[in-house]
Design a protein around this motif. Sequence first.
Motif, PDB file in Angstrom:
ATOM      1  N   MET A  12       0.840  -1.211   0.000  1.00  0.00           N
ATOM      2  CA  MET A  12       0.000   0.000   0.000  1.00  0.00           C
ATOM      3  C   MET A  12       0.875   1.262   0.000  1.00  0.00           C
ATOM      4  SD  MET A  12      -3.318   0.617  -0.069  1.00  0.00           S
ATOM      5  CE  MET A  12      -2.934   1.848  -1.295  1.00  0.00           C
ATOM      6  N   ARG A  52       1.482   7.098  -7.377  1.00  0.00           N
ATOM      7  CA  ARG A  52       0.023   7.290  -7.325  1.00  0.00           C
ATOM      8  C   ARG A  52      -0.677   6.562  -8.472  1.00  0.00           C
ATOM      9  NH1 ARG A  52      -2.338  12.953  -6.684  1.00  0.00           N
ATOM     10  NH2 ARG A  52      -4.117  11.764  -5.953  1.00  0.00           N
ATOM     11  N   LYS A  53      -0.021   6.488  -9.626  1.00  0.00           N
ATOM     12  CA  LYS A  53      -0.624   5.793 -10.771  1.00  0.00           C
ATOM     13  C   LYS A  53      -0.798   4.304 -10.460  1.00  0.00           C
ATOM     14  CE  LYS A  53       0.933   4.329 -15.040  1.00  0.00           C
ATOM     15  NZ  LYS A  53       2.186   4.270 -15.737  1.00  0.00           N
ATOM     16  N   ARG A  97      -0.575   2.887  -7.418  1.00  0.00           N
ATOM     17  CA  ARG A  97      -1.309   2.722  -6.163  1.00  0.00           C
ATOM     18  C   ARG A  97      -2.825   2.733  -6.387  1.00  0.00           C
ATOM     19  NH1 ARG A  97       1.027   6.713  -1.828  1.00  0.00           N
ATOM     20  NH2 ARG A  97      -0.227   8.288  -2.854  1.00  0.00           N
ATOM     21  N   ALA A  98      -3.251   3.366  -7.477  1.00  0.00           N
ATOM     22  CA  ALA A  98      -4.687   3.440  -7.776  1.00  0.00           C
ATOM     23  C   ALA A  98      -5.301   2.056  -7.950  1.00  0.00           C
ATOM     24  CB  ALA A  98      -4.910   4.281  -9.035  1.00  0.00           C
ATOM     25  N   MET A 122      -7.241  -0.689   0.535  1.00  0.00           N
ATOM     26  CA  MET A 122      -6.903  -1.341   1.796  1.00  0.00           C
ATOM     27  C   MET A 122      -7.954  -1.083   2.860  1.00  0.00           C
ATOM     28  SD  MET A 122      -3.241  -1.211   3.719  1.00  0.00           S
ATOM     29  CE  MET A 122      -2.916  -2.032   5.279  1.00  0.00           C
ATOM     30  N   PHE A 158      -8.417  -1.370   7.059  1.00  0.00           N
ATOM     31  CA  PHE A 158      -7.511  -1.394   8.213  1.00  0.00           C
ATOM     32  C   PHE A 158      -8.150  -2.042   9.438  1.00  0.00           C
ATOM     33  CE2 PHE A 158      -6.372   2.141   5.515  1.00  0.00           C
ATOM     34  CZ  PHE A 158      -4.987   2.129   5.497  1.00  0.00           C
ATOM     35  N   LEU A 207     -12.063   5.336   9.365  1.00  0.00           N
ATOM     36  CA  LEU A 207     -13.028   6.185   8.663  1.00  0.00           C
ATOM     37  C   LEU A 207     -12.745   7.636   9.027  1.00  0.00           C
ATOM     38  CD1 LEU A 207     -16.389   4.237   9.095  1.00  0.00           C
ATOM     39  CD2 LEU A 207     -14.984   4.430   7.042  1.00  0.00           C
ATOM     40  N   GLU A 212     -15.641  10.835  -1.170  1.00  0.00           N
ATOM     41  CA  GLU A 212     -14.527  11.784  -1.112  1.00  0.00           C
ATOM     42  C   GLU A 212     -13.458  11.479  -2.168  1.00  0.00           C
ATOM     43  OE1 GLU A 212     -13.852  14.530   0.499  1.00  0.00           O
ATOM     44  OE2 GLU A 212     -11.731  14.696   0.010  1.00  0.00           O
ATOM     45  N   ALA A 213     -12.942  10.259  -2.147  1.00  0.00           N
ATOM     46  CA  ALA A 213     -11.865   9.922  -3.080  1.00  0.00           C
ATOM     47  C   ALA A 213     -12.352   9.809  -4.532  1.00  0.00           C
ATOM     48  CB  ALA A 213     -11.154   8.647  -2.623  1.00  0.00           C
ATOM     49  N   THR A 263     -12.518  13.515  -5.654  1.00  0.00           N
ATOM     50  CA  THR A 263     -11.284  14.306  -5.699  1.00  0.00           C
ATOM     51  C   THR A 263     -10.159  13.611  -6.460  1.00  0.00           C
ATOM     52  OG1 THR A 263     -10.533  13.428  -3.577  1.00  0.00           O
ATOM     53  CG2 THR A 263     -11.786  15.470  -3.507  1.00  0.00           C
ATOM     54  N   VAL A 264     -10.167  12.276  -6.497  1.00  0.00           N
ATOM     55  CA  VAL A 264      -9.067  11.571  -7.164  1.00  0.00           C
ATOM     56  C   VAL A 264      -9.465  11.116  -8.565  1.00  0.00           C
ATOM     57  CG1 VAL A 264      -7.447   9.641  -7.041  1.00  0.00           C
ATOM     58  CG2 VAL A 264      -8.148  10.814  -4.945  1.00  0.00           C
ATOM     59  N   ARG A 274     -16.015   2.012   1.154  1.00  0.00           N
ATOM     60  CA  ARG A 274     -15.192   3.160   0.773  1.00  0.00           C
ATOM     61  C   ARG A 274     -14.012   2.717  -0.093  1.00  0.00           C
ATOM     62  NH1 ARG A 274     -11.999   6.700   5.283  1.00  0.00           N
ATOM     63  NH2 ARG A 274     -10.870   4.741   5.521  1.00  0.00           N
ATOM     64  N   ALA A 275     -13.371   1.615   0.311  1.00  0.00           N
ATOM     65  CA  ALA A 275     -12.229   1.123  -0.470  1.00  0.00           C
ATOM     66  C   ALA A 275     -12.684   0.653  -1.851  1.00  0.00           C
ATOM     67  CB  ALA A 275     -11.521  -0.003   0.285  1.00  0.00           C
ATOM     68  N   MET A 316     -13.212   3.044  -5.015  1.00  0.00           N
ATOM     69  CA  MET A 316     -12.098   3.446  -5.878  1.00  0.00           C
ATOM     70  C   MET A 316     -11.801   2.393  -6.950  1.00  0.00           C
ATOM     71  SD  MET A 316     -11.219   6.429  -5.127  1.00  0.00           S
ATOM     72  CE  MET A 316      -9.546   6.758  -5.702  1.00  0.00           C
TER      73      MET A 316
END
Lengths: 219, 259
Positions: B53, B88-89, B91-92, B96, B98, B103, B115-116, B119-120, B164-165, B168
């Motif tokens: 990660m 970052r490319k 990692r997309a 993960m 935890f 949260l 959120e991600a 924004t991402v 949430r994970a 993405m």
Amino acid sequence: MIWDWAFAFEILPVLASAAIVSIEATLIGFALAASLGLVLAVVRIAVPWTGWTISVLVELIRSTPLLIQIFFLYFVFPKFGVVLDAFTAGVLAIGIHYAAYCSEVYRAGFDNIHRGQWEASVALNLSAWTTFRDIIIPQAIPPIVPALGNYLVALFKETPLLSAIAVLELMQTAKIIGSETFRYTEPMTLVGLFFLAMSLVSAALIRSLEGLLNRRTMR
Amino acid sequence: MTEQPMVRFDNVSKRYGSLTVLDGLNLDIARGEKVSIIGPSGSGKTTVLRMLMTLETINDGVIWVEGEPLTHMQRNGKLVPADLAHIRKIRAKIGMVFQSFNLFPHMTAMQNCIEAPITVLGMKRADAEARAAELLDMVGLSEKKDHYPSQLSGGQQQRVAIARACAMRPKIMLFDEVTSALDPELVGEVLEVIRKLGREHDLTMLMVTHQMGFAKEFSDRVCFFHAGKICEQGPPNELFGAPKNERTRQFLHAVLEAG
């Protein structure tokens, strides 16, 4: 009688307009302190190699008297071609001085954020900018509002230092009234009362802001 | 070699000062494979996930994701340490979950999930919300979408974290002892969500777990870590049924005794 009510009422309008200058200096100075302080604290974390430089800078500013810094900006900077009017130089000095204190407050706020919040931000691939803006800063600010508020009141109470470079704020105006009329009791008392009143009002405002933020974040 | 592995640890080492946490790890994980990592604490198993990660740097070796180096990048035919844009490319592709959920406490379940993506990935808010609603439905929490983490139980928080994970759209999901912080009666609901995720999505999954029963039933392969190395690995019925290594036997004996 030492206290002359008629004289007190006579000088009140002059002092009131000077009070506006004091409040302006406070608000602009604190806006500068709060934002520059935040920038320093963020850069220190986001760009690790700046850490040492920023520490030294902050320590330097905190360890020298504000009055000297004001004089420096007003009297020494012109020698290097930077000429500032008294109000600008004074407010800039106050803002930078308190930015150093504020940056330490922000830093404490950031240190209190659980490591897992940073790690979740990495795992979601958030950029450093988004992480600070959306995740870290919104959580770090509410707990440090009281500390920032203390600095707002402290900064406000230091604005009379601006009289040293002849900014026409409350203190300077009171001094002028005193030297012209040889009556210092009324102007100095009124200035003191004004600072007392404003400090109490801002403390109350900060407490209610604190309560508001706590309600929003502690759900 | 027939197919490129999804993840390849190529002689990867991790040290903290004089302490070697992982010692020359070689591990290939195939596309869609579900791999469980078990072992005593301090054996380096969580470090494997954290390195993948990019929460930990590595001291030696290269980690590959779908044939591309994660920790390095190719320049003039040589591998040099990767810059942030490259990390970052790659990692997309990885998500993960935890142990401590992590949260964002100032955001509702829905806000956590959009959120991600906004924004991402640059998704439109409406699209991100529609997708998040599907995912919250998948983890059985449609009704809780406007709740803050503090208003949810541990199991519910962990299910939001899984949603949430997933938002993405990772190809690889890492689960780091995701039930260890939960009260026993809440473990089942989280494991059920992971099972569902495994069935319905073509995800490569890598999990560190103490739930031996779940590892046995869910994974294609189990790796037993000891002292920074893979001590033994194999299909779950072999590793649990007939462990070849003495340390594996000792560990399983101790764990099953306790459980």
